[in-house]
Structure formats: C-alpha cells, structure tokens
Design a protein around this motif. Sequence first.
Motif, PDB file in Angstrom:
ATOM      1  N   ASP A  66       0.937  -1.144   0.031  1.00 40.67           N
ATOM      2  CA  ASP A  66      -0.086   0.002   0.113  1.00 40.67           C
ATOM      3  C   ASP A  66       0.744   1.375   0.041  1.00 40.67           C
ATOM      4  N   LYS A  67       1.794   1.325   1.038  1.00 37.29           N
ATOM      5  CA  LYS A  67       2.688   2.666   0.867  1.00 37.29           C
ATOM      6  C   LYS A  67       3.215   2.624  -0.100  1.00 37.29           C
ATOM      7  N   LEU A  68       4.108   1.577  -0.746  1.00 41.47           N
ATOM      8  CA  LEU A  68       5.250   1.771  -2.043  1.00 41.47           C
ATOM      9  C   LEU A  68       4.072   2.418  -3.190  1.00 41.47           C
ATOM     10  N   LEU A  69       2.998   1.683  -3.326  1.00 40.39           N
ATOM     11  CA  LEU A  69       2.121   2.281  -4.406  1.00 40.39           C
ATOM     12  C   LEU A  69       1.954   3.901  -4.012  1.00 40.39           C
ATOM     13  N   LEU A  70       1.335   4.134  -2.946  1.00 41.45           N
ATOM     14  CA  LEU A  70       0.825   5.655  -2.687  1.00 41.45           C
ATOM     15  C   LEU A  70       2.132   6.415  -2.798  1.00 41.45           C
ATOM     16  N   VAL A  71       3.128   6.139  -2.184  1.00 39.37           N
ATOM     17  CA  VAL A  71       4.375   7.157  -2.193  1.00 39.37           C
ATOM     18  C   VAL A  71       4.889   6.956  -3.608  1.00 39.37           C
ATOM     19  N   SER A  72       4.947   6.211  -4.479  1.00 44.13           N
ATOM     20  CA  SER A  72       5.506   6.293  -5.814  1.00 44.13           C
ATOM     21  C   SER A  72       4.263   7.121  -6.596  1.00 44.13           C
ATOM     22  N   VAL A  73       3.011   7.126  -6.451  1.00 43.39           N
ATOM     23  CA  VAL A  73       1.934   7.638  -7.252  1.00 43.39           C
ATOM     24  C   VAL A  73       2.134   9.392  -6.630  1.00 43.39           C
ATOM     25  N   PHE A  74       2.487   9.543  -5.419  1.00 44.50           N
ATOM     26  CA  PHE A  74       2.804  10.963  -5.016  1.00 44.50           C
ATOM     27  C   PHE A  74       3.958  11.411  -5.511  1.00 44.50           C
ATOM     28  N   VAL A  75       4.952  10.723  -5.718  1.00 46.94           N
ATOM     29  CA  VAL A  75       6.367  11.438  -6.057  1.00 46.94           C
ATOM     30  C   VAL A  75       6.172  11.675  -7.567  1.00 46.94           C
ATOM     31  N   VAL A  76       5.499  10.771  -8.166  1.00 49.11           N
ATOM     32  CA  VAL A  76       5.323  11.131 -10.013  1.00 49.11           C
ATOM     33  C   VAL A  76       4.534  12.239  -9.991  1.00 49.11           C
ATOM     34  N   MET A  77       3.427  12.280  -8.912  1.00 49.84           N
ATOM     35  CA  MET A  77       2.421  13.619  -9.140  1.00 49.84           C
ATOM     36  C   MET A  77       3.228  14.685  -8.816  1.00 49.84           C
ATOM     37  N   GLY A  78       3.894  14.726  -8.017  1.00 47.26           N
ATOM     38  CA  GLY A  78       4.840  15.829  -7.478  1.00 47.26           C
ATOM     39  C   GLY A  78       5.633  16.205  -8.876  1.00 47.26           C
ATOM     40  N   ILE A  80       5.657  15.753 -11.905  1.00 49.45           N
ATOM     41  CA  ILE A  80       4.953  16.232 -13.092  1.00 49.45           C
ATOM     42  C   ILE A  80       4.231  17.247 -12.677  1.00 49.45           C
ATOM     43  N   GLY A  81       4.085  18.003 -11.720  1.00 47.29           N
ATOM     44  CA  GLY A  81       3.443  19.131 -11.145  1.00 47.29           C
ATOM     45  C   GLY A  81       1.984  18.945 -11.110  1.00 47.29           C
ATOM     46  N   GLU A  82       1.411  17.783 -10.846  1.00 40.74           N
ATOM     47  CA  GLU A  82       0.149  17.767 -10.761  1.00 40.74           C
ATOM     48  C   GLU A  82      -0.294  17.641  -8.832  1.00 40.74           C
ATOM     49  N   LEU A  83       0.782  17.534  -8.103  1.00 41.81           N
ATOM     50  CA  LEU A  83       0.565  17.753  -6.637  1.00 41.81           C
ATOM     51  C   LEU A  83       1.552  18.690  -6.244  1.00 41.81           C
ATOM     52  N   PRO A  84       1.426  19.509  -5.039  1.00 45.41           N
ATOM     53  CA  PRO A  84       2.406  20.397  -4.820  1.00 45.41           C
ATOM     54  C   PRO A  84       3.694  19.796  -4.026  1.00 45.41           C
ATOM     55  N   LEU A  85       4.655  20.243  -4.398  1.00 47.05           N
ATOM     56  CA  LEU A  85       6.037  19.548  -3.666  1.00 47.05           C
ATOM     57  C   LEU A  85       6.030  19.480  -2.431  1.00 47.05           C
ATOM     58  N   TRP A  86       5.614  20.460  -1.654  1.00 49.71           N
ATOM     59  CA  TRP A  86       5.577  20.513  -0.252  1.00 49.71           C
ATOM     60  C   TRP A  86       4.790  19.351   0.372  1.00 49.71           C
ATOM     61  N   LEU A  87       3.541  19.014  -0.297  1.00 48.32           N
ATOM     62  CA  LEU A  87       2.998  17.842   0.144  1.00 48.32           C
ATOM     63  C   LEU A  87       3.658  16.549  -0.095  1.00 48.32           C
TER      64      LEU A  87
END
Length: 185
Positions: A66-78, A80-87
């Motif tokens: 669960d954590k590997l998927l979520l962290v990986s998705v968040f890192v890629v979204m950050g 590519i600019g879809e999520l703020p880097l601070w988050l």
Amino acid sequence: MTIPNLITIMRLVLVPAVVLAMLDMRWDWAFAGFLVAGISDGVDGFIARHFNQHSRLGAYLDPMADKLLLVSVFVVMGFIGELPLWLVVTMVSRDALIVCAVLLSTVMSHPVEMKPLFVSKANTAIQIALAAVVLGELAFGIRLDPLRPALIILSGVLTVASAAAYLVAWLRHMSGYGEGSTPGN
C-alpha cells in the motif's frame, strides 16, 4: 503462501506498471492500475479475515504494498506538477521519520511495535482519495474543483498530525514512559 499474500505480491508488481503508465501519460492505464490495486487490497483483506488466512508475512507485505504504491504515485505526481512538492516532501519525510524511528529503536534493543493510529488511518484514506481524484481527473479530462485543493490541504494537515502523533508515541516508548505499551495503544 496464502491467497491474500499472492494478491499482495500482485499489488507490489503493479506499482512499476502504474508508475510507468503515469510517466508515459497513459492516465487511463494508471487510473485502472490504481483502481485494481485498491480493489485487490480490499479483496485480500476480506479473504484473510473471513477465511482465516492471516500470516506474519502478509502483516508486513500488505502495508508495504500500500505504502509503496501511494508514495510512488505521489512522487510522480509531484514530479510532473500535479501535486504540490511541499505535500510530497511532507509525506515522504513522515514515512522516513517512522522507518528511522523503528530502526533506531530496534538497534537500541528497545523495539517498538508499530500499530496504526486513527489519525494515520484517516491520513491514508485521504491520500488514497487524493491520488484517485487526480488520476481520475487526468484519465477522464475533468476537473473536480474544489475537491482536489481541499484534499491537498487535508492531506497535508493529517500528514503532519500523524507524524507528530507517532513521534510523541515513539518518544514515550523510548523514554520508558508507559513501559510495556506500544505506540497506538
């Protein structure tokens, strides 16, 4: 090897596929992979509980997948600019803090058994919702404002609150306060 463990291993294998789909901007595939991972997480938990297929391996593998998927998705979204880097930095830092605390307590011969706190479960649920919303927006070409900004703020607040709660519990454990208790109790 139990059926839930096999399903969890499939989720682990799914992580690079979701990440590659995201990097190739194949949002439909990324969203589908994320959805399959979420459904399979529910299925393996149901099977483990209702058919008595709990295992020690599964107790470690399931949250790791669960954590590997979520962290990986968040890192890629950050990235590519879809999520703020601070988050993204806050999320990854929280997880690194927890891993380091567990390792340090083990090295110091005062191991801590980590049990999820309510705030941590709420944080994970909001992070999953945020990832699903962003992937869904990209896959279907829609905007779900003001949902995304609200989830970003809530995720940030809960990530910090969760990190603080785990840190307090860990410090109590390491100082001998409540000897015999573990974080989450």
